[in-house]
Design a protein around this motif. Structure first.
Motif, PDB file in Angstrom:
ATOM      1  N   ARG A 144      -5.279   9.476  -0.942  1.00 38.78           N
ATOM      2  CA  ARG A 144      -5.196   8.278  -1.767  1.00 38.78           C
ATOM      3  C   ARG A 144      -5.850   8.501  -3.120  1.00 38.78           C
ATOM      4  O   ARG A 144      -6.721   9.376  -3.266  1.00 38.78           O
ATOM      5  CB  ARG A 144      -5.888   7.111  -1.061  1.00 38.78           C
ATOM      6  CG  ARG A 144      -5.492   6.941   0.396  1.00 38.78           C
ATOM      7  CD  ARG A 144      -6.319   5.881   1.096  1.00 38.78           C
ATOM      8  NE  ARG A 144      -6.069   4.558   0.538  1.00 38.78           N
ATOM      9  CZ  ARG A 144      -5.014   3.799   0.865  1.00 38.78           C
ATOM     10  NH1 ARG A 144      -4.149   4.251   1.767  1.00 38.78           N
ATOM     11  NH2 ARG A 144      -4.836   2.621   0.340  1.00 38.78           N
ATOM     12  N   HIS A 202      -8.526   2.163   2.233  1.00 37.02           N
ATOM     13  CA  HIS A 202      -7.489   1.856   3.214  1.00 37.02           C
ATOM     14  C   HIS A 202      -7.402   0.348   3.437  1.00 37.02           C
ATOM     15  O   HIS A 202      -8.413  -0.342   3.488  1.00 37.02           O
ATOM     16  CB  HIS A 202      -7.796   2.539   4.548  1.00 37.02           C
ATOM     17  CG  HIS A 202      -7.516   4.007   4.530  1.00 37.02           C
ATOM     18  ND1 HIS A 202      -6.258   4.531   4.728  1.00 37.02           N
ATOM     19  CD2 HIS A 202      -8.335   5.069   4.310  1.00 37.02           C
ATOM     20  CE1 HIS A 202      -6.309   5.848   4.653  1.00 37.02           C
ATOM     21  NE2 HIS A 202      -7.564   6.197   4.399  1.00 37.02           N
ATOM     22  N   ASP A 236       0.866  -1.171   0.000  1.00 39.07           N
ATOM     23  CA  ASP A 236       0.000   0.000   0.000  1.00 39.07           C
ATOM     24  C   ASP A 236       0.911   1.232   0.000  1.00 39.07           C
ATOM     25  O   ASP A 236       1.682   1.445   0.931  1.00 39.07           O
ATOM     26  CB  ASP A 236      -0.903   0.001   1.234  1.00 39.07           C
ATOM     27  CG  ASP A 236      -1.981   1.058   1.149  1.00 39.07           C
ATOM     28  OD1 ASP A 236      -1.875   1.935   0.269  1.00 39.07           O
ATOM     29  OD2 ASP A 236      -2.917   1.017   1.961  1.00 39.07           O
ATOM     30  N   ALA A 273      -4.350  -2.973  -1.246  1.00 37.28           N
ATOM     31  CA  ALA A 273      -3.369  -2.532  -2.233  1.00 37.28           C
ATOM     32  C   ALA A 273      -3.978  -2.460  -3.620  1.00 37.28           C
ATOM     33  O   ALA A 273      -3.608  -1.624  -4.431  1.00 37.28           O
ATOM     34  CB  ALA A 273      -2.173  -3.485  -2.231  1.00 37.28           C
ATOM     35  N   PHE A 287      -9.083   3.526  -4.106  1.00 37.17           N
ATOM     36  CA  PHE A 287      -8.081   2.782  -3.346  1.00 37.17           C
ATOM     37  C   PHE A 287      -8.425   2.882  -1.859  1.00 37.17           C
ATOM     38  O   PHE A 287      -7.973   3.804  -1.175  1.00 37.17           O
ATOM     39  CB  PHE A 287      -6.676   3.339  -3.587  1.00 37.17           C
ATOM     40  CG  PHE A 287      -6.055   2.906  -4.880  1.00 37.17           C
ATOM     41  CD1 PHE A 287      -5.014   1.994  -4.896  1.00 37.17           C
ATOM     42  CD2 PHE A 287      -6.516   3.408  -6.083  1.00 37.17           C
ATOM     43  CE1 PHE A 287      -4.431   1.595  -6.086  1.00 37.17           C
ATOM     44  CE2 PHE A 287      -5.945   3.023  -7.279  1.00 37.17           C
ATOM     45  CZ  PHE A 287      -4.902   2.102  -7.287  1.00 37.17           C
TER      46      PHE A 287
END
Length: 220
Positions: free
Chosen positions: A151, A157, A145, A160, A155
């Protein structure tokens, strides 16, 4: 027998030129939400992410120029991207006259492709992420990640691999105004094409050399 070496001399340089585009040679540009109700001759800052294979920052060296290019008729204006703190995150300050502008992402040595359309005054309408591209991105599995709180779109948290979601092309207007245009998450896709800078000058030089060698062989 002379035709075999000549054929090899033609094929080998072309394969060498095409190889870099086939070895990791595609990328995706995800756009951050743009301001709603954009006006002509007004400065705006647009954020975007250039991700190799649609999943991670570029891993090579000398990526080249990155930015956003706008075309309307014969007018073509490039606004360079400035790297931000986050890996693969850029920002471009733009200001354009009124009209309808075709938007392209400039991705260094990756080929630029259409992002969408910006109508001034109006909103940035982004192209949908094709289904085959979603599958190609999903196939690029990774356990790493690269980002923190800030971000790329899609994507979440702790994951990846991206999970493309439907999102508006612009930030919502106030409640009293009309609703924003709705489009799918954006992408700029690099095709497997090697006929572009910096390969084009090399290819032309190779063809000239091959033509001279072929001429000499025929004279013999």
């Amino acid at each position: 027998m002379r035709r075999i070496p000549l054929l090899l001399m033609i094929i080998v340089p072309l394969l060498a030129l095409a190889a870099p585009a086939r070895a990791g040679g595609w990328a995706v540009t995800f756009m951050d939400p743009a301001p709603a109700g954009m006006r002509p001759n007004t400065t705006y800052t647009l954020g975007f992410w250039l991700l190799q294979h649609g999943t991670h920052p570029y891993e090579g060296a000398n990526l080249g120029e990155v930015g956003l290019e706008f075309t309307s008729g014969k007018k073509r204006i490039l606004f360079p991207g400035v790297p931000l703190k986050e890996p693969a995150h850029y920002a471009a300050a733009i200001s354009l006259p009124p009209g309808t502008w075709q938007v392209e992402g400039v991705q260094g040595w990756f080929s630029p492709y259409k992002v969408g359309t910006l109508a001034l005054p109006g909103d940035l309408k982004l192209a949908p992420l094709p289904e085959d591209l979603k599958q190609a991105i999903a196939a690029q599995s990774s356990q790493r990640d690269y980002w923190g709180e800030i971000r790329p779109p899609g994507f979440p948290h702790g994951a990846a691999a991206p999970q493309p979601v439907t999102s508006p092309s612009a930030t919502p207007r106030p409640a009293a105004a009309s609703a924003p245009l709705e489009t799918t998450t954006v992408a700029v896709v690099e095709a497997d094409s090697w006929w572009r800078p910096p390969y084009t000058p090399m290819a032309l030089l190779g063809l000239v050399v091959l033509a001279v060698m072929a001429y000499r062989l025929r004279r013999r």
